[in-house]
Design a protein around this motif. Structure first.
Motif, short mmCIF file in Angstrom:
data_model
loop_
_atom_site.label_atom_id
_atom_site.label_comp_id
_atom_site.label_asym_id
_atom_site.label_seq_id
_atom_site.Cartn_x
_atom_site.Cartn_y
_atom_site.Cartn_z
N VAL A 217 0.83 -1.21 0.00
CA VAL A 217 0.00 0.00 0.00
C VAL A 217 0.86 1.25 0.00
N SER A 218 1.96 1.23 0.75
CA SER A 218 2.81 2.42 0.89
C SER A 218 3.55 2.79 -0.39
N PHE A 219 3.86 1.80 -1.23
CA PHE A 219 4.72 2.07 -2.38
C PHE A 219 4.06 1.90 -3.74
N VAL A 220 2.88 1.26 -3.80
CA VAL A 220 2.24 1.04 -5.09
C VAL A 220 1.85 2.38 -5.72
N GLY A 221 2.02 2.48 -6.99
CA GLY A 221 1.72 3.72 -7.70
C GLY A 221 2.85 4.71 -7.69
N ASP A 222 3.89 4.43 -6.87
CA ASP A 222 5.05 5.31 -6.80
C ASP A 222 6.31 4.55 -7.21
N ALA A 223 6.70 3.57 -6.35
CA ALA A 223 7.89 2.78 -6.66
C ALA A 223 7.63 1.76 -7.77
N TRP A 224 6.37 1.33 -7.91
CA TRP A 224 6.00 0.39 -8.97
C TRP A 224 4.54 0.61 -9.36
N PRO A 225 4.14 0.24 -10.57
CA PRO A 225 2.75 0.46 -11.03
C PRO A 225 1.77 -0.45 -10.28
N TRP A 226 0.49 -0.08 -10.37
CA TRP A 226 -0.56 -0.90 -9.77
C TRP A 226 -0.59 -2.29 -10.43
N VAL A 227 -0.46 -2.32 -11.75
CA VAL A 227 -0.41 -3.61 -12.45
C VAL A 227 1.05 -3.93 -12.73
N SER A 228 1.64 -4.79 -11.93
CA SER A 228 3.06 -5.13 -12.05
C SER A 228 3.32 -6.44 -11.34
N TRP A 229 4.51 -6.99 -11.57
CA TRP A 229 4.84 -8.24 -10.89
C TRP A 229 5.00 -8.03 -9.39
N GLN A 230 5.44 -6.81 -8.98
CA GLN A 230 5.57 -6.54 -7.55
C GLN A 230 4.20 -6.57 -6.87
N THR A 231 3.19 -5.97 -7.54
CA THR A 231 1.84 -6.00 -6.98
C THR A 231 1.33 -7.43 -6.88
N ALA A 232 1.53 -8.21 -7.94
CA ALA A 232 1.08 -9.59 -7.92
C ALA A 232 1.76 -10.39 -6.81
N ALA A 233 3.08 -10.18 -6.63
CA ALA A 233 3.82 -10.91 -5.61
C ALA A 233 3.37 -10.53 -4.20
N MET A 234 3.17 -9.23 -3.98
CA MET A 234 2.83 -8.79 -2.63
C MET A 234 1.39 -9.10 -2.26
N VAL A 235 0.47 -8.84 -3.17
CA VAL A 235 -0.94 -9.15 -2.87
C VAL A 235 -1.13 -10.66 -2.76
N GLY A 236 -0.50 -11.40 -3.69
CA GLY A 236 -0.59 -12.85 -3.61
C GLY A 236 0.05 -13.39 -2.35
N GLY A 237 1.20 -12.82 -1.98
CA GLY A 237 1.86 -13.24 -0.74
C GLY A 237 1.03 -12.94 0.49
N THR A 238 0.36 -11.78 0.48
CA THR A 238 -0.51 -11.42 1.60
C THR A 238 -1.64 -12.44 1.77
N LEU A 239 -2.30 -12.75 0.65
CA LEU A 239 -3.41 -13.71 0.71
C LEU A 239 -2.92 -15.08 1.16
N LEU A 240 -1.75 -15.48 0.69
CA LEU A 240 -1.20 -16.78 1.06
C LEU A 240 -0.89 -16.83 2.56
N LEU A 241 -0.20 -15.81 3.07
CA LEU A 241 0.18 -15.79 4.48
C LEU A 241 -1.05 -15.74 5.40
N LEU A 242 -2.03 -14.91 5.04
CA LEU A 242 -3.23 -14.82 5.88
C LEU A 242 -4.07 -16.09 5.77
N GLY A 243 -4.06 -16.72 4.59
CA GLY A 243 -4.75 -18.00 4.46
C GLY A 243 -4.11 -19.08 5.32
N LEU A 244 -2.78 -19.11 5.31
CA LEU A 244 -2.08 -20.06 6.16
C LEU A 244 -2.32 -19.77 7.64
N ALA A 245 -2.38 -18.48 7.98
CA ALA A 245 -2.66 -18.10 9.38
C ALA A 245 -4.03 -18.61 9.80
#
Length: 503
Positions: A217-245
Motif C-alpha cells: 500500500v505504501s509504495f504502489v503507484g510510486d515505486a511500482w505500477p498498480w499492475v506489475s509483478w511486484q503487486t502480484a507478488a505482494m498481494v498474492g503473498g498477503t493472501l497466502l500468508l493470511l490464508g495459512l494463518a
C-alpha cells in the motif's frame, strides 16, 4: 481497607502505565514534521514512523493477551513496560529515519502490551456492570495524555534546548514510576495451566501478511505500477500468508486469535466496530496535526492546542457515558450514538480545504471526540461481558488487535493517498499548502466511509445488559458443580478463581 480503596490503589499503577503508552503515541504527532526534516526522511517514512508502532503493537497484542490467560498478568505488564522503555530510549537516540522506524517498532511492542494488558487486568478485577464507576479515571488519564501529548510535543519541539528527541525521553521517568507502583499495589489472579504452547506460527503468519500488505500500500503507484509483478507478488503473498494463518488458527490448541470467540455474533460485531473506530481515530490523530502545521502554517505547539476540542469531546463523552452505562447496564444506545457522532465529524472534515474556518473544524473534532469516547472502550466491554473469565485475555486482546489493525492499515492507506494527492497537486502547479489542505479533505471523506461500518456494527448488536459478576453465570455454575463433586469442596468464591493464586 475497603474493596473500593483496594481497587483504586491497584488502578494507580495500571493507569500510569496506560498514561505512558498513550502519551508515547500522541506526543509524537506534532513533532513528526520536525523529526523527519532533521533526519532527512521522506513522506512515506513520515507515515511509517507511526505505522511501525501500530503494526508492532497489532502483531504483539494477541500474544500478550494469550499469555495473560496463562501466566501472571502483573509480570506481563511489567515486562511490557520494560520493552516500552527500551524502545523509547532507542527512538530518542535514532540517527536516521530508518533507525527511528525500527526503534518505534520496538516501542510499539511495549505499547501494544500495555494498552491490552491494562484492559485485561481491569476486567479481572472489576465486574462489567461496576466498571462504569471506574471508567471516569480511565477516561481522564487517557484524555489528559491525549490532550497533553500534542501540547507537550509541540512545546518540546519549539524549545531549542530540548529538541524532538525528548518526545521519547519524557516517558522514561513515568514508565519507571509505573514499574514501582505496579510492584507495590497490583494483586491479580494467576491461572496455572501446564503444557500450554503459545501459537507463535499463527502470530508470525498474521504479522507477515499484514506487513506485506502495508508495504504494498505504501509504495504502489510510486515505486511500482498498480499492475506489475511486484503487486502480484505482494498481494498474492498477503493472501497466502493470511490464508495459512487462518488454517493454523483453526488447528492449534491455543490460537492467538481464538476462532470460537470470532464465531460469536456479538464479538464479531464488536470487532467490526472497533476496527472502524480504530481506523478513524488514528487517522484523525495523525493527520489533523499535520494539516494544521503544513496547510495552515501553525507551529507544533499551536497545532497541539488546536486539537483540544477533539480531546475534550473524548473526555466529556466517556465520563458521562461511563456513568450512565454503569447505572443502567445498557450499552447499545451509547454505541449507536457514538458511531453516528464519529461518522458525522468525519463527514464535516471531508469538506476541509486550506481555508476552512477553524470553528467548523473544531465542531467536527468535538463530534469525532465524542464518538471515540462512547465507542472505543465500550466495544471492548461488549466482548468482555460476553466471554468467560478464562478467555478474558484472549478476547480483549482480539478486539484490541483488530482495532490496532484498522488503525495501522488506515494510517498506511490514508498516508499513501495523501502523499500522492499532494504530489499530483504540486506537480500541477497548485501551492503546497492548498494541495495539502485539499488532500486532507479527501482522506477524511474516506475515513467517514469507514466510520459508517461502526454504525452498522452498533445497530446489529443485540441489546446487552452488563453482568454484575466477574464471570459468566454458566461458567460459575459449571465450576460450582465441579466443586460440589470433589472432596473438600471449596466455597463458590474460591471456585471462581479455581486453579489460581494471587501475586
Amino acid at each position: 481497607m475497603s474493596a473500593d480503596r483496594r481497587v483504586l490503589r491497584a488502578l494507580t499503577g495500571l493507569l500510569l502505565a496506560l498514561f505512558v503508552s498513550t502519551l508515547a503515541s500522541t506526543v509524537v504527532s506534532t513533532a513528526l514534521p520536525r523529526m523527519l526534516h532533521d533526519l532527512h526522511g521522506s513522506a512515506t517514512q513520515y507515515t511509517w514512523v507511526v505505522t511501525a508502532t501500530l503494526l508492532a503493537a497489532t502483531a504483539a497484542t494477541p500474544i500478550w493477551g494469550k499469555l495473560a490467560d496463562l501466566i501472571s498478568k502483573k509480570v506481563l505488564i511489567q515486562v511490557a513496560t520494560v520493552v516500552f522503555l527500551a524502545g523509547s530510549v532507542a527512538s530518542g537516540l535514532a540517527q536516521n529515519a530508518e533507525q527511528l522506524i525500527a526503534a518505534r517498532a520496538v516501542q510499539g511492542i511495549g505499547v501494544g502490551g500495555l494498552q491490552a494488558l491494562v484492559q485485561i487486568a481491569i476486567a479481572a478485577m472489576i465486574p462489567p456492570r461496576e466498571r462504569g464507576k471506574y471508567s471516569g479515571y480511565l477516561s481522564s488519564v487517557t484524555s489528559v495524555s491525549t490532550i497533553g501529548g500534542p501540547l507537550l510535543g509541540g512545546f518540546i519541539v519549539d524549545t531549542s534546548w530540548l529538541g524532538w528527541r525528548w518526545c521519547f525521553f519524557i516517558g522514561v521517568p513515568f514508565a519507571l514510576l509505573a514499574l514501582v507502583m505496579l510492584q507495590l499495589t497490583l494483586r491479580l489472579p494467576v491461572t496455572r495451566r501446564d503444557n500450554v504452547k503459545i501459537d507463535y506460527w499463527g502470530a508470525t503468519l498474521i504479522t507477515g501478511g499484514v506487513s506485506l500488505l502495508l508495504i504494498w500500500v505504501s509504495f504502489v503507484g510510486d515505486a511500482w505500477p498498480w499492475v506489475s509483478w511486484q503487486t502480484a507478488a505482494m498481494v498474492g503473498g498477503t493472501l497466502l500468508l493470511l490464508g495459512l494463518a487462518t488454517w493454523v488458527e483453526t488447528r492449534v490448541p491455543e490460537p492467538v486469535v481464538p476462532p470460537h470467540i470470532l464465531r460469536q455474533r456479538t464479538t464479531a460485531l464488536a470487532i467490526l466496530g472497533s476496527l472502524a473506530a480504530g481506523t478513524a481515530m488514528y487517522g484523525a490523530a495523525v493527520f489533523l496535526s499535520q494539516y494544521f502545521q503544513i496547510s495552515r502554517g501553525h507551529t507544533p505547539t499551536e497545532a497541539g492546542l488546536l486539537t483540544i476540542p477533539m480531546m475534550a469531546g473524548i473526555l466529556v463523552a466517556s465520563l458521562v457515558a461511563g456513568r450512565m452505562i454503569s447505572r443502567s447496564g445498557r450499552l447499545k444506545p451509547y454505541l449507536i450514538t457514538g458511531a453516528v457522532s464519529l461518522t458525522a465529524g468525519f463527514v464535516i472534515l471531508g469538506f476541509v480545504t486550506a481555508t476552512t474556518p477553524l470553528w467548523l473544524i473544531s465542531v467536527a473534532m468535538v463530534a469525532i471526540g465524542a464518538g471515540v469516547g462512547m465507542t472505543m472502550q465500550n466495544f471492548v466491554l461488549v466482548v468482555q461481558n460476553t466471554v468467560a473469565l478464562t478467555d478474558i485475555g484472549a478476547a480483549s486482546a482480539t478486539v484490541a488487535f483488530f482495532r490496532s489493525l484498522g488503525g495501522t492499515i488506515g494510517v498506511a492507506v490514508l498516508g499513501a493517498v495523501l502523499a500522492r494527492q499532494v504530489a499530483d497537486g504540486t506537480a500541477a502547479g497548485v501551492p503546497a499548502a492548498t494541495a495539502y489542505g485539499d488532500a486532507t479533505g479527501l482522506i477524511f471523506a474516506v475515513s467517514a466511509g469507514v466510520a459508517v461500518l461502526g454504525i452498522v456494527a452498533a445497530v446489529l448488536l443485540p441489546s446487552i445488559t452488563l453482568r454484575t459478576s466477574l464471570d459468566r453465570a454458566d461458567a460459575l455454575k459449571a465450576a460450582a458443580v465441579a466443586a460440589d463433586t470433589a472432596d473438600g469442596a471449596p466455597p463458590l468464591d474460591a471456585v471462581r478463581l479455581d486453579d489460581t493464586r494471587r501475586t
